[in-house]
Design a protein around this motif. Structure first.
Motif, PDB file in Angstrom:
ATOM      1  N   GLU A 105      97.138  72.441 -37.969  1.00  0.00           N
ATOM      2  CA  GLU A 105      97.037  72.856 -36.572  1.00  0.00           C
ATOM      3  C   GLU A 105      95.792  72.294 -35.889  1.00  0.00           C
ATOM      4  N   THR A 106      94.750  72.029 -36.647  1.00  0.00           N
ATOM      5  CA  THR A 106      93.501  71.544 -36.060  1.00  0.00           C
ATOM      6  C   THR A 106      93.507  70.040 -35.810  1.00  0.00           C
ATOM      7  N   THR A 107      94.406  69.312 -36.456  1.00  0.00           N
ATOM      8  CA  THR A 107      94.418  67.848 -36.320  1.00  0.00           C
ATOM      9  C   THR A 107      95.688  67.305 -35.680  1.00  0.00           C
ATOM     10  N   ALA A 108      96.715  68.131 -35.553  1.00  0.00           N
ATOM     11  CA  ALA A 108      98.019  67.632 -35.091  1.00  0.00           C
ATOM     12  C   ALA A 108      97.941  66.953 -33.720  1.00  0.00           C
ATOM     13  N   ALA A 109      97.074  67.451 -32.851  1.00  0.00           N
ATOM     14  CA  ALA A 109      96.970  66.889 -31.498  1.00  0.00           C
ATOM     15  C   ALA A 109      96.450  65.457 -31.498  1.00  0.00           C
ATOM     16  N   GLN A 110      95.876  65.008 -32.611  1.00  0.00           N
ATOM     17  CA  GLN A 110      95.371  63.633 -32.697  1.00  0.00           C
ATOM     18  C   GLN A 110      96.498  62.609 -32.764  1.00  0.00           C
ATOM     19  N   TYR A 111      97.700  63.067 -33.067  1.00  0.00           N
ATOM     20  CA  TYR A 111      98.808  62.147 -33.316  1.00  0.00           C
ATOM     21  C   TYR A 111      99.898  62.327 -32.264  1.00  0.00           C
ATOM     22  N   ASP A 112     100.156  61.282 -31.511  1.00  0.00           N
ATOM     23  CA  ASP A 112     101.265  61.266 -30.566  1.00  0.00           C
ATOM     24  C   ASP A 112     102.397  60.473 -31.213  1.00  0.00           C
ATOM     25  N   PHE A 113     103.388  61.165 -31.716  1.00  0.00           N
ATOM     26  CA  PHE A 113     104.462  60.498 -32.439  1.00  0.00           C
ATOM     27  C   PHE A 113     105.340  59.639 -31.544  1.00  0.00           C
ATOM     28  N   ASN A 114     105.218  59.801 -30.230  1.00  0.00           N
ATOM     29  CA  ASN A 114     105.941  58.914 -29.319  1.00  0.00           C
ATOM     30  C   ASN A 114     105.381  57.498 -29.349  1.00  0.00           C
ATOM     31  N   ASP A 115     104.198  57.324 -29.947  1.00  0.00           N
ATOM     32  CA  ASP A 115     103.612  55.994 -30.095  1.00  0.00           C
ATOM     33  C   ASP A 115     104.186  55.254 -31.304  1.00  0.00           C
ATOM     34  N   TYR A 116     105.023  55.927 -32.089  1.00  0.00           N
ATOM     35  CA  TYR A 116     105.556  55.337 -33.325  1.00  0.00           C
ATOM     36  C   TYR A 116     107.077  55.285 -33.284  1.00  0.00           C
ATOM     37  N   ASP A 117     107.605  54.374 -34.070  1.00  0.00           N
ATOM     38  CA  ASP A 117     109.057  54.292 -34.236  1.00  0.00           C
ATOM     39  C   ASP A 117     109.534  55.179 -35.380  1.00  0.00           C
ATOM     40  N   TYR A 118     108.680  55.316 -36.407  1.00  0.00           N
ATOM     41  CA  TYR A 118     109.069  56.082 -37.590  1.00  0.00           C
ATOM     42  C   TYR A 118     107.897  56.924 -38.084  1.00  0.00           C
ATOM     43  N   VAL A 119     108.224  58.125 -38.527  1.00  0.00           N
ATOM     44  CA  VAL A 119     107.266  59.012 -39.182  1.00  0.00           C
ATOM     45  C   VAL A 119     107.777  59.278 -40.589  1.00  0.00           C
ATOM     46  N   VAL A 120     106.905  59.114 -41.574  1.00  0.00           N
ATOM     47  CA  VAL A 120     107.250  59.407 -42.967  1.00  0.00           C
ATOM     48  C   VAL A 120     106.471  60.628 -43.412  1.00  0.00           C
ATOM     49  N   ASP A 121     107.195  61.634 -43.874  1.00  0.00           N
ATOM     50  CA  ASP A 121     106.595  62.852 -44.406  1.00  0.00           C
ATOM     51  C   ASP A 121     106.606  62.777 -45.923  1.00  0.00           C
ATOM     52  N   ALA A 122     105.446  62.499 -46.502  1.00  0.00           N
ATOM     53  CA  ALA A 122     105.294  62.510 -47.957  1.00  0.00           C
ATOM     54  C   ALA A 122     104.241  63.537 -48.354  1.00  0.00           C
ATOM     55  N   ILE A 123     104.160  64.603 -47.566  1.00  0.00           N
ATOM     56  CA  ILE A 123     103.240  65.709 -47.834  1.00  0.00           C
ATOM     57  C   ILE A 123     103.898  66.662 -48.823  1.00  0.00           C
ATOM     58  N   ASP A 124     103.110  67.290 -49.688  1.00  0.00           N
ATOM     59  CA  ASP A 124     103.715  68.170 -50.690  1.00  0.00           C
ATOM     60  C   ASP A 124     103.354  69.645 -50.512  1.00  0.00           C
ATOM     61  N   THR A 125     102.913  70.034 -49.317  1.00  0.00           N
ATOM     62  CA  THR A 125     102.623  71.434 -49.054  1.00  0.00           C
ATOM     63  C   THR A 125     103.540  71.951 -47.940  1.00  0.00           C
ATOM     64  N   VAL A 126     104.015  73.180 -48.096  1.00  0.00           N
ATOM     65  CA  VAL A 126     105.033  73.723 -47.208  1.00  0.00           C
ATOM     66  C   VAL A 126     104.543  73.834 -45.768  1.00  0.00           C
ATOM     67  N   LYS A 127     103.381  74.438 -45.565  1.00  0.00           N
ATOM     68  CA  LYS A 127     102.900  74.683 -44.206  1.00  0.00           C
ATOM     69  C   LYS A 127     102.719  73.386 -43.429  1.00  0.00           C
ATOM     70  N   ALA A 128     102.128  72.383 -44.069  1.00  0.00           N
ATOM     71  CA  ALA A 128     101.906  71.104 -43.387  1.00  0.00           C
ATOM     72  C   ALA A 128     103.228  70.392 -43.112  1.00  0.00           C
ATOM     73  N   LYS A 129     104.167  70.468 -44.038  1.00  0.00           N
ATOM     74  CA  LYS A 129     105.464  69.816 -43.839  1.00  0.00           C
ATOM     75  C   LYS A 129     106.204  70.442 -42.667  1.00  0.00           C
ATOM     76  N   ILE A 130     106.146  71.764 -42.584  1.00  0.00           N
ATOM     77  CA  ILE A 130     106.832  72.444 -41.482  1.00  0.00           C
ATOM     78  C   ILE A 130     106.280  71.989 -40.142  1.00  0.00           C
ATOM     79  N   LEU A 131     104.971  71.954 -40.020  1.00  0.00           N
ATOM     80  CA  LEU A 131     104.354  71.528 -38.767  1.00  0.00           C
ATOM     81  C   LEU A 131     104.702  70.079 -38.444  1.00  0.00           C
ATOM     82  N   LEU A 132     104.645  69.226 -39.458  1.00  0.00           N
ATOM     83  CA  LEU A 132     104.962  67.815 -39.252  1.00  0.00           C
ATOM     84  C   LEU A 132     106.424  67.629 -38.857  1.00  0.00           C
TER      85      LEU A 132
END
Length: 248
Positions: A105-132
């Motif tokens: 929640e403290t870093t998510a605003a740093q990333y504008d996913f509209n600037d990317y074509d693809y996002v890869v989620d290779a995170i292994d924690t539930v809370k972070a994956k849900i937010l992503l």
């Protein structure tokens, strides 16, 4: 080495127009451990040049059995720095942005996913994956996600499915327990790499308890042929999507 030489074998297969789409694609990968590191290398070798890699960890001895940039000489180095160095040795013209940090929640605003074509989620924690998942599916980017790759040995059981069709994966089950709630559902469908295989830890896991730390719930046994296939499959899904003939 010229870029023409570098791309030649890939271009022979996909054609010039698709090759240019690969070169122009923008990808961001969260988590460059056992799954994400192999995904990123595959993307770079396939011609993708513009990649952002995000991970907070440093290389530890217990990473060496399965993570691409984890070597004795890289012990203690930030994973994103060690991986960026390797990727630029593969293609010096790649534009690799290395971010040492977590996604929350403290870093998510740093990333504008509209600037990317693809996002890869290779995170292994539930809370972070849900937010992503929530934020990525609310953007124009396409999301591809890795479910749990630990406690598996059989590569023939690895599959690709839409998130809600994943069966037998404890991580996917934990995610669905939250994401099915009103107001929490992803804004669009996304594909996952997963396996229903679930083996027990047969060795002593006490030494890994400290490695799991406060962020990870638990450390489990993992082998490279599984994590690498997960990562290569994620990359393959992206490359396939990029090189597919544009719809008329």
């Amino acid at each position: 080495m010229t870029q023409d030489e570098f791309h030649r074998r890939t271009r022979m297969l996909v054609g010039e127009e698709a090759m240019q789409r690969l070169v122009s694609a923008r990808v961001i990968v969260f988590g460059v451990g056992g799954v994400g590191s192999w995904c990123v290398e595959s993307l770079v070798r396939s011609g993708v040049r513009q990649i952002t890699i995000v991970d907070s960890d440093c290389v530890s001895p217990t990473n060496i059995n399965r993570q691409l940039m984890a070597t004795v000489s890289n012990k203690g180095r930030p994973k994103v720095e060690a991986l960026r160095e390797r990727l630029l040795d593969i293609n010096p013209e790649a534009q690799i942005t290395a971010v040492r940090g977590i996604y929350d929640e403290t870093t998510a605003a740093q990333y504008d996913f509209n600037d990317y074509d693809y996002v890869v989620d290779a995170i292994d924690t539930v809370k972070a994956k849900i937010l992503l998942i929530q934020n990525a599916t609310a953007s124009r980017a396409k999301l591809f996600s890795s479910m749990g790759a630990a406690l598996k040995m059989d590569p023939t059981m690895i599959q690709v499915s839409e998130f809600w069709k994943v069966n037998g994966c404890p991580l996917a089950r934990a995610l669905r327990n939250v994401l099915h709630r009103p107001g929490m559902r992803p804004k669009k469908k996304f594909q996952c790499v997963w396996s229903p295989e679930l083996l027990p830890n047969r060795g002593d896991t006490s030494m890994l308890a400290s490695e799991a730390g406060a962020i990870k719930q638990k450390a489990n046994g993992t082998v490279v042929h599984i994590t690498a296939i997960f990562g290569f499959t994620l990359a393959g899904l992206i490359v396939k999507d990029i090189t597919a003939a544009p719809s008329k």
